[in-house]
Design an enzyme around this catalytic site. Sequence first.
Site, PDB file in Angstrom:
ATOM      1  N   GLU A 304       0.843  -1.198   0.000  1.00 21.67           N
ATOM      2  CA  GLU A 304       0.000   0.000   0.000  1.00 21.67           C
ATOM      3  C   GLU A 304       0.878   1.249   0.000  1.00 21.67           C
ATOM      4  O   GLU A 304       1.877   1.316   0.709  1.00 21.67           O
ATOM      5  CB  GLU A 304      -0.877  -0.013   1.247  1.00 21.67           C
ATOM      6  CG  GLU A 304      -1.728   1.241   1.435  1.00 21.67           C
ATOM      7  CD  GLU A 304      -2.379   1.297   2.805  1.00 21.67           C
ATOM      8  OE1 GLU A 304      -3.335   2.091   2.964  1.00 21.67           O
ATOM      9  OE2 GLU A 304      -1.944   0.568   3.714  1.00 21.67           O
ATOM     10  N   LYS A 366     -10.098   1.863  -2.303  1.00 19.51           N
ATOM     11  CA  LYS A 366     -10.367   1.354  -0.961  1.00 19.51           C
ATOM     12  C   LYS A 366     -11.732   1.789  -0.452  1.00 19.51           C
ATOM     13  O   LYS A 366     -12.100   2.957  -0.530  1.00 19.51           O
ATOM     14  CB  LYS A 366      -9.270   1.825  -0.002  1.00 19.51           C
ATOM     15  CG  LYS A 366      -9.349   1.196   1.381  1.00 19.51           C
ATOM     16  CD  LYS A 366      -8.191   1.655   2.257  1.00 19.51           C
ATOM     17  CE  LYS A 366      -8.256   1.031   3.643  1.00 19.51           C
ATOM     18  NZ  LYS A 366      -7.173   1.518   4.515  1.00 19.51           N
ATOM     19  N   CYS A 420      -5.055  -2.812   3.691  1.00 18.02           N
ATOM     20  CA  CYS A 420      -4.755  -2.462   5.081  1.00 18.02           C
ATOM     21  C   CYS A 420      -5.918  -2.758   6.028  1.00 18.02           C
ATOM     22  O   CYS A 420      -6.253  -3.900   6.307  1.00 18.02           O
ATOM     23  CB  CYS A 420      -4.337  -0.993   5.147  1.00 18.02           C
ATOM     24  SG  CYS A 420      -3.685  -0.478   6.766  1.00 18.02           S
TER      25      CYS A 420
END
Length: 566
Positions: A304, A366, A420
């Site tokens: 990321e 995301k 994440c």
Amino acid sequence: MFEKFKTVGEEFAPSGNFLAVPYNFLNGLSGTPALVACFVFGALSNLSFAPLNFWPMMMISLVALVWMIDGATRQKKPRSAVFARTLLFAFGQFGVGFHWVAFAFLVDAKAHAALVWMSMLLPLGLAFIWAVIMRLAINFWVPGPARVMLFALTLFIAEWTRGHLFGGFPWNIPAMVWAPGGSVSQTASVFGVWGLSLLTLVFFSAPAALCDGRTQVGTKMGSVGRSVPIILVAVIFGSAWGWGSHRLSDATSQSVGPEVRLVDVGVPQSEKFKPEIRKLVLRRYLQLTQPDTGDNPRIVIWPEGAVPYALLQYPDALDPVTETLGARRLIVGTSFVDRTQRPERWYNSMAVLSAESPVAEAIYKKHRLVPFGEMVPFRKLASRIGIGALQQIAEAGFHAGPPPAPLSVEGVPDFQPLICYEALFPGLLPKRNVETEFSGVESDMAFERADWIVNISIDSWFGPLWAPYQHFEHAKYRAIEEGLPMARVASRGISGMVDGYGRVTDLAHAPDFEIYPEDPKGWKSRILDSHIPNALPPTMYSKYRDVFAIGMILLILICWITLPRD
């Protein structure tokens, strides 16, 4: 209702009960000593989570809390005492367990160190959820063994609430005391981690039933009645352990998929955006990736936010990346700017790049964003008082994308992206359409099941202690729930390949070939070449989600009704 309990100063010390001494001590605490004890037990319960996974400490802590709630019912203001004791216990658990939140404010200390006090608001707010829900549940508290079922169900409701409220924060929920890949963890393939959390709470609370505050201790089945909860959960949990052991005994982890290269240069987050470091970061990634020789892995994954700019919209960086790739594919975490919006919108994204296309072949934006880390609640108001997101590239914060769905790209097995924080959330991946699978009926809601999961992260935000280990444990549970292997690349975290049983098949390591004389001071480069393990058949959880957990709740309610109360 509290007249059923003994008054302050009385003791319960049945002859032959080896738990009478600790029960009488904890049950007799009041005032400040009781609050201190609650905080200490809450803090010590963190020993149950990774990397130690000393799960008996959670059992000891929860039993102590049940007994101190018994003692709270004997105080002059029992409901207030229960609220305070639960609040201190939860604050001890969350305050210590979420210590790493403070490290995020220190990454850019010059800009955010003055706000480090806000890191205590999270554990305090979550502890308040526990205290409020327990304060409501105490109205149904009973002296007998049935109270352990009420206690477990109440804590489960509190945990489920903090895992969903305002987007949720399900870090270190009770199931996480079981190391993924072990026998007990396999039940997550049926119940999910929420179901396993409920089962764990009942199991850990049951021993508290062996002592209680009933005035007529010989009635209502006596010691036999006190033993019923622990016998029940021992049978159920023993069966779960046995099933999980059998599942693992039949397990295979054949690495039949393509070979993948995982790459992390390990740059500290506090250095990544320094002008003199920006170009070095990209150069180091390219050196670790190496030019395409035809023999090296066909798929490369970077973590990321791998580079400190929007890679897809920065030709000076994108061109050397695609040139190095050759015929390979790169899965990379990068910021993406949508300049068609007014004002422009930033997204935390995962993209698939190749030399064959001038744009990303696929991109995922995301969906679940970290409050204050990636986005700021009440964005406009916060900006007026000078509060911005902690991440350094989009100060006004990222915007959320649509829910994750499998990405399909030529040359890469279909994969499910998770970035994440998203790896904390069970059930975030699309639910399989059971009707389509078994009946053959086509549906617009059906989708092709992914072959594997790709999880990328920046774990350098978490500091040097145990949070990176715990983040990895959360991610491995997603593999168990879905029955899918996972490739994980975490900047300055734990990177590796995980099979569908949650077991680590390979871990990234320091490069063993000389392509750069020495990492800059403080950098920790990691690399791994590994084949993707085979996917397992769809799990019960991937088909039905929390149906079995709901059934477990009904069973616990029945136990609460039928077990001795007074």
